[in-house]
Every structure is written in C-alpha cells, then in structure tokens.
Design an enzyme around this catalytic site. Structure first.
Site, PDB file in Angstrom:
ATOM      1  N   CYS A  69       0.786  -1.238   0.000  1.00 22.10           N
ATOM      2  CA  CYS A  69       0.000   0.000   0.000  1.00 22.10           C
ATOM      3  C   CYS A  69       0.820   1.292   0.000  1.00 22.10           C
ATOM      4  O   CYS A  69       0.582   2.176  -0.824  1.00 22.10           O
ATOM      5  CB  CYS A  69      -0.979  -0.001   1.168  1.00 22.10           C
ATOM      6  SG  CYS A  69      -0.242  -0.321   2.772  1.00 22.10           S
ATOM      7  N   HIS A 231      -3.510  -2.373  -4.761  1.00 22.01           N
ATOM      8  CA  HIS A 231      -2.518  -3.307  -5.318  1.00 22.01           C
ATOM      9  C   HIS A 231      -3.197  -4.662  -5.376  1.00 22.01           C
ATOM     10  O   HIS A 231      -4.396  -4.778  -5.088  1.00 22.01           O
ATOM     11  CB  HIS A 231      -1.224  -3.358  -4.492  1.00 22.01           C
ATOM     12  CG  HIS A 231      -1.419  -3.656  -3.047  1.00 22.01           C
ATOM     13  ND1 HIS A 231      -1.713  -4.916  -2.562  1.00 22.01           N
ATOM     14  CD2 HIS A 231      -1.375  -2.855  -1.949  1.00 22.01           C
ATOM     15  CE1 HIS A 231      -1.834  -4.873  -1.251  1.00 22.01           C
ATOM     16  NE2 HIS A 231      -1.651  -3.638  -0.842  1.00 22.01           N
TER      17      HIS A 231
END
Length: 612
Positions: A69, A231
């Site tokens: 992240c 992601h």
C-alpha cells in the site's frame, strides 16, 4: 480601479470555468486484484462494480507499480515512480522533489474541493496543504456551493488483515475456491482464499453505498467515477511481490455523456480497453480530466481527458524493503509477458515478515516446505531467486513457469531487459542505493534531486548492480576492483556481488573486504562484515560478530544502520549464536527521522531472540 475590475473578472471567469468541470469520484479498496465478476471471475460476488462496468470502460491491464500500500499510494499522489523519489520502501518517509506538488494541490488551485476519506499512507512528506479535508468524515457534500469536487473514498474491508479475522461467517465455499499453482491445496489455504473473496464482496458493497449516495444527490451524470484497488491480492506471494499477481488491479472508469470529449477513443458502455496503465499515470490523468496539463516532471502519462498521451508499451513494478526485510526487485510487462530482475537473488522469496506470518496460509505453506511435502512450483517461494524471470500470462496466469533460460525466448528476454534498464536510467533509480544513504545524502536536498545531479554516477551504479546480481563467476575480478571505487553505492554492490558468489569470491578478496569494515558508509561496512562472516574463516567470524553487535545498538547508531546490522546478524544464522546476550541487551527504541521506521528494529530483535 481598472486592476480591481480585472481581478474581479478573472475570479468570475475562473469560478465559471470551475463550475463547468466534471466532479471526480475515486472509489478505492485495499489489497485485491481483478477478482471480480466484471473481469470474468465466476467465483466472485461483486454486483455493484459489475453494474458500474456495464455502463463504463474496464481496463484489462492496470498495474499498481508497487505490490504494497504505502509505495503504491506514494506513486498515485505524486505521479512519480517511488524508485525515483526514494519512497519505494514500505512505511518510509522522504521529501518531495523540489518544486513539485501532489496532484490535489493542482486541483485545488483550479477550483476543486478535494477530500480524502481517509487513508493517505504516503512515503513522501506533504509539501503544504494537500486536501481541503482528509479524515473519516471528509465528504464531497461539504463543498462550497457551485464548486466541483474531487473525492476519494477508501474501503478497508478487503485489507490483508481481514483474510485472517476469526470468527468469520463464510460467504464463498472454500471447496470451490481456485488455488493457484504456487500454493499448496490445503483446507487452510482454501479457507483463506474463500475469505479473501468474501472481503472483496464487502469492499464492493462499500462502493455500492457510495454510488447510491451520488445517485440520490442527482450527481451521477455530472461525475467521472473510478473504481480501483491499491494493489493485488492480500494473499502471500501476491501482496509484496512485483509479479502480475501482486500488481494487477481492477480499474473501471465511468465518464458521463456530457463529458464525452474527455473519453478515450475506445470508450463505450460495457467496453474494455487494452491500453496499459499504471498508478504513475493516475496523477497526470486526473489533471487532464480537469483540463490541466501535467507538469513535465511527472513521469506518468494521461490516459483520459484533454491531454491524453500516446499509448505506452510497458508498465513497471518494483519491490524494496518490505517492513523489516530488505530486497531489491524490478519488473516490467508488455501486457503478455512479465519480466522480473532480482538484484538480490541470494535472498529467498519468503523472507520472514512478522505481519505476513499472521495469515494461516503462510504458516502452513512454510510447514509443508520444511516437511518436504511441496512440489517444485509450491516450494520455489522458500528458495533463493533466479537472476531473471520471464512469464507468459497467456499460458501461465500463476507465473510459475520461468521461461528466462529457454533459448526460444532469448529475443523477448533481451527486449524486456533493455526496457527495464532504460527505464531505470531514465527515472534515475535511486532505489539502488541503500535506504540509509537517502538520508545521509539528502540533508539539504532530496533523493530525487541529488540523483538528478550531473555528478551522480547513475550509469555506473546501475552497471555495478547488474553485474553483481548477474552471478557470473567471470565478473569476480571486476567486482573486486570496484571495492575501491570512490562511489559508496558502487562499493556496496561490489561487496554484495562477491557475497552472492560465495566462498571463493569472498576469500579471494579477504584483505579488501576487511579494510571496508572501516568504510565511511555504514551499509558498505556491514555488507563486508556479513560477507566474511558467512563465507570467511572462524577468525573472520570472531572479529565481525562484536562489530555487528555494536552497529545494531540503537543508542549509538541511526535506525538504518541498526536495521542493516540486525538483518546481517540474522543472515549468519547459527553462526551468530554467541551474540545471544548482546541481542537480549540491545535497546528496542532509538532515534529515527520519522516514527514510521520505529516498529522494525523491535520486530527484528524479537525474531532474533526467538532464533537464538
């Protein structure tokens, strides 16, 4: 009087222009790939994003650039590769390059009301006021009358931590879950994969709630909507790894008819785009939507709006430090092939990371490896890495069949290798420096800025890193000569290159490596000590262990030196047993340039104490 009239007219025109601009809504979620119905996943339950996709454009291949992240969000907010700014490492913090801004600052100057609800997690210091409001209560509803808004709502429902939350009411049947080829097919793994899909369903519900808010306010046809995740999947070997499985995210974009001039040529309701996009492109794209030309320093390319850029042939990924463990990996894809360059092939894929081991899949996976019960694809994660990896996503969606050594793929491999090399030179990949060097060199500047100075030997550093990681035995004399180079990053990679080659290479440079124990760079001397500790004789080991214990003391050294020393001690394994009392007495707190670093030395100490 004339000047006052001019100023009033200027603000009136600016306000009118702002009112004619589209609202922009970003719906984001954590830790999930394109595991959604609209991407053809029949196991998924995602009715809200699926419905959005039916009237929007779905991007088939979007990469987050980073598989975790903080660096992924750092890419988004800046329009710069974190490997260029020094922000690539998980939960790090460096300065923004001089003269740059985060994209909401440009939008606010153009009259947008910008809100973030609520995660930031950037590895870059904010250069002034970035958001009108960034909090759990931030909302586009709070905007001034007539102002267009840019708003982000982030759902935490699909975060990695939710995969292992117990008790949990299962939605998806574990027996029907698809287990990728790299995972063992066990009840624990199936349950985690099923629960992962459950979390994606929960994130989809959050998106549905936000879409309904917009519809109830009558603003859907005035708003350009993005849905994407930060992601890939939060499952182990996806999250934290720059494979397609760790980088590919869903991206669905809705552009109302009234803003059809901002659509790309391929836009149609329910359509798909084959254009390669990645997070570095999002900042210039949102500026383009707002009618703002992205500044030249942004490294991404707008894929929508007034200033849409030409299609790019590749997208790029990277892996740096993941929590307490260091690594250096780069990747590139053309949409079919994924090329991986491992700059630390001596390190295993599955380095122990405290947070990742809390997922049941990780624990059972490692256990079965130790028991010798895994096949080659499943066991690979627990072994050292090849120098290069090449995967064909058309025939190998799980990226387990490495094509890099097959002669018939030589042309593809060479093309991807050159693309990555040129990319690293172009962006000035400062991530090839040890993390502590960012701070030692940028006291009065920034990592980006010192790496862009003419005197910075980027070409030589990259060449040495490539040579070191090549593992070619014939490179040993050249690496030995590089131990005396004036550039510390070159010396660093020369030491690593010899260490990667093992006993013969290290012992052939014993005198030179011993001298480096007094090097001005803490990273060089720690690497040299580790090399001789691992591959030298008993006398070498007895001399370096006290030094590593001293360098691991947080009272006397910066946090980066401490982390490097503790990782080196850990790499020595049982050879470091005599340091048990030293390790037990080491402080678990000390100075750091930012609190984000403070949790990592204690984690390393905890793991070392358990081992010793």
């Amino acid at each position: 009087m004339r000047s006052l009239l001019f100023l009033a007219l200027f603000y009136l025109v600016a306000q009118t222009q702002a009112q004619n601009k589209p609202n922009i809504l970003w719906l984001t979620s954590e830790d999930h790939g394109p595991h959604m119905g609209c991407y053809g996943d029949a196991y998924a339950t995602t009715p809200n994003v699926d419905a959005l996709a039916k009237k929007a454009l779905l991007y088939k291949f979007c990469w987050s650039n980073a598989p975790v992240c903080a660096p992924a969000r750092t890419t988004l907010i800046s329009g710069l590769y974190p490997t260029s700014t020094g922000g690539e490492h998980m939960r790090s913090m460096v300065k923004m390059p001089r003269g740059t801004k985060m994209y909401p600052q440009f939008l606010r100057e153009a009259g947008y009301y910008c809100t973030n609800n609520s995660k930031t997690d950037y590895n870059l210091e904010e250069p002034g006021k970035v958001w009108d409001e960034s909090s759990a209560t931030a909302h586009w509803k709070n905007r001034p009358d007539g102002a267009p808004f840019f708003a982000i709502f982030n759902s935490m429902k699909s975060h990695e931590s939710q995969i292992r939350t117990r008790p949990h009411q299962q939605i998806h049947d574990p027996a029907k879950a698809r287990v990728p080829a790299y995972h063992p097919d066990t009840s624990e793994v199936r349950r985690d994969w099923a629960q992962y899909y459950d979390t994606v369903t929960a994130a989809d519900a959050d998106a549905g709630q936000r879409l309904k808010e917009l519809e109830d306010a009558g603003l859907t046809e005035d708003t350009i909507i993005f849905y994407y995740a930060d992601h890939g999947s939060g499952m182990p070997r996806s999250k934290r790894w720059p494979y397609n499985s760790g980088l590919q995210v869903p991206l669905v974009v809705y552009i109302p008819e009234k803003y059809k001039d901002l659509r790309p040529p391929e836009y149609k309701a329910g359509g798909t785009s084959q254009r390669l996009v990645s997070f570095v492109d999002f900042a210039p794209t949102v500026l383009s939507i707002a009618g703002i030309a992205a500044p030249d320093w942004m490294q991404g390319h707008a894929f929508l709006g007034k200033f849409t850029a030409p299609v790019q042939p590749y997208v790029y990924g990277f892996r740096g430090r993941m929590d307490e463990r260091y690594d250096c990996v780069r990747s590139v894809s053309d949409g079919r092939y994924v090329y991986i360059r491992n700059f630390r092939p001596d390190k295993i894929y599955g380095q122990h990371i405290n947070y990742m081991w809390q997922t049941p899949t990780t624990a059972v996976w490692e256990k079965l490896f130790k028991e010798g019960k895994l096949n080659a694809a499943q066991a690979a994660f627990w072994n050292t890495k090849p120098v290069e990896e090449l995967y064909d996503l058309q025939s190998d969606r799980d990226e387990v069949n490495n094509l890099a050594l097959l002669p018939q793929n030589a042309d593809i491999l060479a093309k991807m290798r050159v693309a990555l090399h040129n990319h690293q030179l172009q962006i000035r990949d400062v991530g090839l420096l040890p993390e502590g060097e960012f701070y030692r060199r940028s006291a009065n500047t920034t990592p980006y800025d010192f790496a862009h100075e003419a005197a910075f030997p980027m070409e030589k550093i990259l060449a040495t890193a490539e040579l070191a990681a090549s593992l070619k035995p014939e490179a040993t004399p050249q690496l030995k000569n590089a131990l005396s180079d004036a550039e510390s990053a070159v010396r660093y990679w020369a030491v690593l290159g010899l260490m990667m080659r093992g006993t013969l290479a290290v012992n052939g440079a014993r005198d030179e490596l011993t001298k480096l124990w007094n090097d001005e760079s803490p990273d060089v001397k720690i690497a040299a000590a580790e090399a001789l500790g691992r591959y030298g004789n008993d006398a070498d080991l007895n001399r370096i262990l006290p030094l590593l214990g001293q360098w691991a003391n947080w009272k006397n050294n910066d946090v980066f030196t401490v982390m490097a020393a503790l990782n080196a001690i850990d790499a020595l394994g049982n050879k470091s047993a005599s340091l048990k009392e030293t390790i037990n007495a080491l402080p678990e707190d000390g100075p750091a340039p930012n609190p984000r670093y403070k949790e990592y030395p204690p984690r390393l100490l905890e793991e070392l104490k358990a081992k010793l």
